[in-house]
Motif scaffolding. Structure first.
Motif, PDB file in Angstrom:
ATOM      1  N   GLY A 120      19.100 -25.242  -0.588  1.00  0.00           N
ATOM      2  CA  GLY A 120      17.947 -24.435  -0.156  1.00  0.00           C
ATOM      3  C   GLY A 120      18.008 -23.022  -0.681  1.00  0.00           C
ATOM      4  O   GLY A 120      17.008 -22.490  -1.195  1.00  0.00           O
ATOM      5  N   ILE A 121      19.183 -22.381  -0.594  1.00  0.00           N
ATOM      6  CA  ILE A 121      19.343 -21.012  -1.095  1.00  0.00           C
ATOM      7  C   ILE A 121      19.130 -20.964  -2.606  1.00  0.00           C
ATOM      8  O   ILE A 121      18.463 -20.072  -3.131  1.00  0.00           O
ATOM      9  N   GLY A 122      19.686 -21.958  -3.319  1.00  0.00           N
ATOM     10  CA  GLY A 122      19.553 -21.987  -4.777  1.00  0.00           C
ATOM     11  C   GLY A 122      18.116 -22.141  -5.236  1.00  0.00           C
ATOM     12  O   GLY A 122      17.672 -21.466  -6.164  1.00  0.00           O
ATOM     13  N   ILE A 123      17.372 -23.036  -4.577  1.00  0.00           N
ATOM     14  CA  ILE A 123      15.957 -23.229  -4.936  1.00  0.00           C
ATOM     15  C   ILE A 123      15.163 -21.946  -4.682  1.00  0.00           C
ATOM     16  O   ILE A 123      14.310 -21.556  -5.494  1.00  0.00           O
ATOM     17  N   ALA A 124      15.455 -21.271  -3.572  1.00  0.00           N
ATOM     18  CA  ALA A 124      14.762 -20.013  -3.268  1.00  0.00           C
ATOM     19  C   ALA A 124      15.061 -18.951  -4.326  1.00  0.00           C
ATOM     20  O   ALA A 124      14.155 -18.258  -4.803  1.00  0.00           O
ATOM     21  N   ILE A 125      16.321 -18.824  -4.715  1.00  0.00           N
ATOM     22  CA  ILE A 125      16.708 -17.820  -5.714  1.00  0.00           C
ATOM     23  C   ILE A 125      16.065 -18.124  -7.056  1.00  0.00           C
ATOM     24  O   ILE A 125      15.610 -17.212  -7.763  1.00  0.00           O
ATOM     25  N   ARG A 126      15.994 -19.397  -7.427  1.00  0.00           N
ATOM     26  CA  ARG A 126      15.360 -19.778  -8.699  1.00  0.00           C
ATOM     27  C   ARG A 126      13.894 -19.370  -8.751  1.00  0.00           C
ATOM     28  O   ARG A 126      13.324 -19.200  -9.833  1.00  0.00           O
ATOM     29  N   ASN A 127      13.297 -19.203  -7.582  1.00  0.00           N
ATOM     30  CA  ASN A 127      11.878 -18.852  -7.526  1.00  0.00           C
ATOM     31  C   ASN A 127      11.660 -17.410  -7.059  1.00  0.00           C
ATOM     32  O   ASN A 127      10.600 -17.066  -6.542  1.00  0.00           O
ATOM     33  N   GLY A 128      12.683 -16.560  -7.254  1.00  0.00           N
ATOM     34  CA  GLY A 128      12.528 -15.128  -7.025  1.00  0.00           C
ATOM     35  C   GLY A 128      12.580 -14.687  -5.591  1.00  0.00           C
ATOM     36  O   GLY A 128      11.920 -13.720  -5.207  1.00  0.00           O
ATOM     37  N   SER A 129      13.379 -15.382  -4.765  1.00  0.00           N
ATOM     38  CA  SER A 129      13.474 -15.020  -3.359  1.00  0.00           C
ATOM     39  C   SER A 129      14.919 -15.175  -2.908  1.00  0.00           C
ATOM     40  O   SER A 129      15.729 -15.818  -3.582  1.00  0.00           O
ATOM     41  N   VAL A 130      15.264 -14.581  -1.767  1.00  0.00           N
ATOM     42  CA  VAL A 130      16.590 -14.787  -1.188  1.00  0.00           C
ATOM     43  C   VAL A 130      16.440 -15.177   0.277  1.00  0.00           C
ATOM     44  O   VAL A 130      15.524 -14.729   0.960  1.00  0.00           O
ATOM     45  N   LEU A 131      17.324 -16.045   0.727  1.00  0.00           N
ATOM     46  CA  LEU A 131      17.361 -16.428   2.137  1.00  0.00           C
ATOM     47  C   LEU A 131      18.492 -15.727   2.865  1.00  0.00           C
ATOM     48  O   LEU A 131      18.643 -15.876   4.073  1.00  0.00           O
ATOM     49  N   ASP A 132      19.302 -14.979   2.117  1.00  0.00           N
ATOM     50  CA  ASP A 132      20.436 -14.266   2.697  1.00  0.00           C
ATOM     51  C   ASP A 132      20.511 -12.887   2.050  1.00  0.00           C
ATOM     52  O   ASP A 132      20.512 -12.773   0.823  1.00  0.00           O
ATOM     53  N   GLY A 133      20.587 -11.845   2.868  1.00  0.00           N
ATOM     54  CA  GLY A 133      20.534 -10.480   2.353  1.00  0.00           C
ATOM     55  C   GLY A 133      21.814  -9.971   1.723  1.00  0.00           C
ATOM     56  O   GLY A 133      21.816  -8.897   1.102  1.00  0.00           O
ATOM     57  N   SER A 134      22.929 -10.713   1.843  1.00  0.00           N
ATOM     58  CA  SER A 134      24.190 -10.216   1.298  1.00  0.00           C
ATOM     59  C   SER A 134      24.137 -10.085  -0.223  1.00  0.00           C
ATOM     60  O   SER A 134      24.825  -9.247  -0.800  1.00  0.00           O
ATOM     61  N   GLU A 135      23.305 -10.915  -0.885  1.00  0.00           N
ATOM     62  CA  GLU A 135      23.157 -10.783  -2.338  1.00  0.00           C
ATOM     63  C   GLU A 135      22.532  -9.438  -2.699  1.00  0.00           C
ATOM     64  O   GLU A 135      22.892  -8.820  -3.709  1.00  0.00           O
ATOM     65  N   ILE A 136      21.597  -8.967  -1.889  1.00  0.00           N
ATOM     66  CA  ILE A 136      20.966  -7.667  -2.130  1.00  0.00           C
ATOM     67  C   ILE A 136      21.991  -6.547  -1.993  1.00  0.00           C
ATOM     68  O   ILE A 136      22.014  -5.602  -2.790  1.00  0.00           O
ATOM     69  N   LEU A 137      22.881  -6.650  -0.990  1.00  0.00           N
ATOM     70  CA  LEU A 137      23.955  -5.669  -0.831  1.00  0.00           C
ATOM     71  C   LEU A 137      24.846  -5.656  -2.063  1.00  0.00           C
ATOM     72  O   LEU A 137      25.255  -4.588  -2.532  1.00  0.00           O
ATOM     73  N   GLY A 138      25.139  -6.830  -2.590  1.00  0.00           N
ATOM     74  CA  GLY A 138      25.961  -6.920  -3.790  1.00  0.00           C
ATOM     75  C   GLY A 138      25.321  -6.242  -4.975  1.00  0.00           C
ATOM     76  O   GLY A 138      25.989  -5.522  -5.740  1.00  0.00           O
ATOM     77  N   VAL A 139      24.012  -6.434  -5.153  1.00  0.00           N
ATOM     78  CA  VAL A 139      23.283  -5.786  -6.253  1.00  0.00           C
ATOM     79  C   VAL A 139      23.331  -4.262  -6.105  1.00  0.00           C
ATOM     80  O   VAL A 139      23.546  -3.534  -7.066  1.00  0.00           O
ATOM     81  N   TYR A 140      23.148  -3.790  -4.880  1.00  0.00           N
ATOM     82  CA  TYR A 140      23.139  -2.342  -4.625  1.00  0.00           C
ATOM     83  C   TYR A 140      24.501  -1.712  -4.932  1.00  0.00           C
ATOM     84  O   TYR A 140      24.589  -0.702  -5.642  1.00  0.00           O
ATOM     85  N   LEU A 141      25.571  -2.300  -4.417  1.00  0.00           N
ATOM     86  CA  LEU A 141      26.913  -1.730  -4.630  1.00  0.00           C
ATOM     87  C   LEU A 141      27.340  -1.853  -6.082  1.00  0.00           C
ATOM     88  O   LEU A 141      28.081  -1.002  -6.591  1.00  0.00           O
ATOM     89  N   ASN A 142      26.872  -2.893  -6.757  1.00  0.00           N
ATOM     90  CA  ASN A 142      27.151  -3.027  -8.182  1.00  0.00           C
ATOM     91  C   ASN A 142      26.501  -1.904  -8.967  1.00  0.00           C
ATOM     92  O   ASN A 142      27.107  -1.311  -9.873  1.00  0.00           O
ATOM     93  N   ASP A 143      25.263  -1.588  -8.619  1.00  0.00           N
ATOM     94  CA  ASP A 143      24.536  -0.526  -9.307  1.00  0.00           C
ATOM     95  C   ASP A 143      25.085   0.855  -8.959  1.00  0.00           C
ATOM     96  O   ASP A 143      25.154   1.745  -9.810  1.00  0.00           O
TER      97      ASP A 143
END
Length: 296
Positions: A120-143
């Protein structure tokens, strides 16, 4: 153009809806009834729900808000809007659906709960969405600080599972780690696909024979570069083609045999490929009609 854009939009949201259904099955039919957790924001919501007896769907939305606000400033607004819709949809589906407990076997719960949730998470990500916000935190700290996204999510989950071991039990924490590993792997497979491609670069004096053999026997496309080789004591050998192709990993041994048969001294470089779009990736040659692939 407008019709195509509308069709793509319907397709995206339809697939996101499928992702929500699969993720909710993993949560409601496997993890929630048995007190198991996943990683990320979903894991926090499940942990707090188990301790305070608050509806997990409410906690899922509440704990996602800070990450969505963070995402508003770090990723595209379109992704944030899709993610808000997806997370609310997941919370509503979890709240109203009523799956019976499928199994009480702890190993099966971890594996199949992670499988459905990861898909479910993978299908959502493939279509430009996230079901879990921890990925967004990862993007922010990476940047912001240069930490890799994987390191951030790993640290996030180490803390979460340590708290789980302390508050609930070590056994639940261990099974939850297994669930997270399955979820992460299935998410990657869903995003990247099940086929494993590998890039190949071949340098050989007998490049023309190798080109023909690869096209005939493997049926894959290739890109050819003009190159110069033999710089050194032997001087220069100019005007030859460097062969670059993407093939399925299952065909790599066959490719080695083809090249070795023609030129045992050929120089071959292989490298992993995460994602491939377009081009000739499979056996598209019709050998009966003896078609020849165009060179790019």
């Amino acid at each position: 153009m407008k019709f195509s854009r509308t069709r793509n939009l319907i397709s995206e949201y339809g697939q996101i809806a499928l992702g929500i259904v699969l993720a909710s099955i993993g949560l409601k039919a496997f993890l929630l009834p048995n007190g198991f957790l996943d990683g990320g924001v979903t894991g926090i919501a499940l942990l707090v729900s188990s301790q305070l007896n608050i509806d997990v769907s409410v906690l899922l939305i509440a704990f996602s808000i800070p990450f969505l606000v963070l995402g508003y400033y770090t990723v595209s607004k379109r992704i944030v809007i899709k993610s808000i819709i997806s997370i609310i949809g997941l919370a509503l589906f979890i709240h109203f659906e009523n799956f019976g407990t499928i199994t009480e076997d702890k190993l099966l719960i971890s594996i199949f709960g992670g499988l459905f949730l990861g898909a479910g998470i993978g299908i959502a990500i493939r279509n430009g969405s996230v079901l879990d916000g921890s990925e967004i935190l990862g993007v922010y700290l990476n940047d912001k600080f240069g930490f890799s996204i994987g390191q951030v999510i790993l640290l996030f989950n180490i803390i979460l599972f340590s708290i789980t071991a302390y508050l609930i039990s070590v056994e639940v924490a261990l099974y939850s780690i297994l669930t997270y590993i399955v979820t992460a792997k299935v998410t990657d497979l869903t995003i990247e696909g099940f086929e494993d491609f590998i890039g190949v670069t071949i340098v050989s004096k007998k490049y023309e024979e190798i080109e023909s053999a690869i096209i005939k026997d493997l049926g894959v496309g290739m890109t050819l570069y003009k190159g110069t080789r033999g710089v050194g004591n032997s001087g220069k050998y100019e005007d030859f083609d460097i062969i670059h192709s993407i093939i399925n990993r299952i065909d790599i041994k066959k490719m080695h045999r083809i090249v070795k048969t023609i030129d045992d001294d050929a120089f071959i470089v292989e490298f992993d490929v995460n994602n491939v779009k377009g081009g000739v990736l499979r056996h598209y040659l019709d050998k009966k009609k003896n078609k020849v692939l165009p060179k790019v």
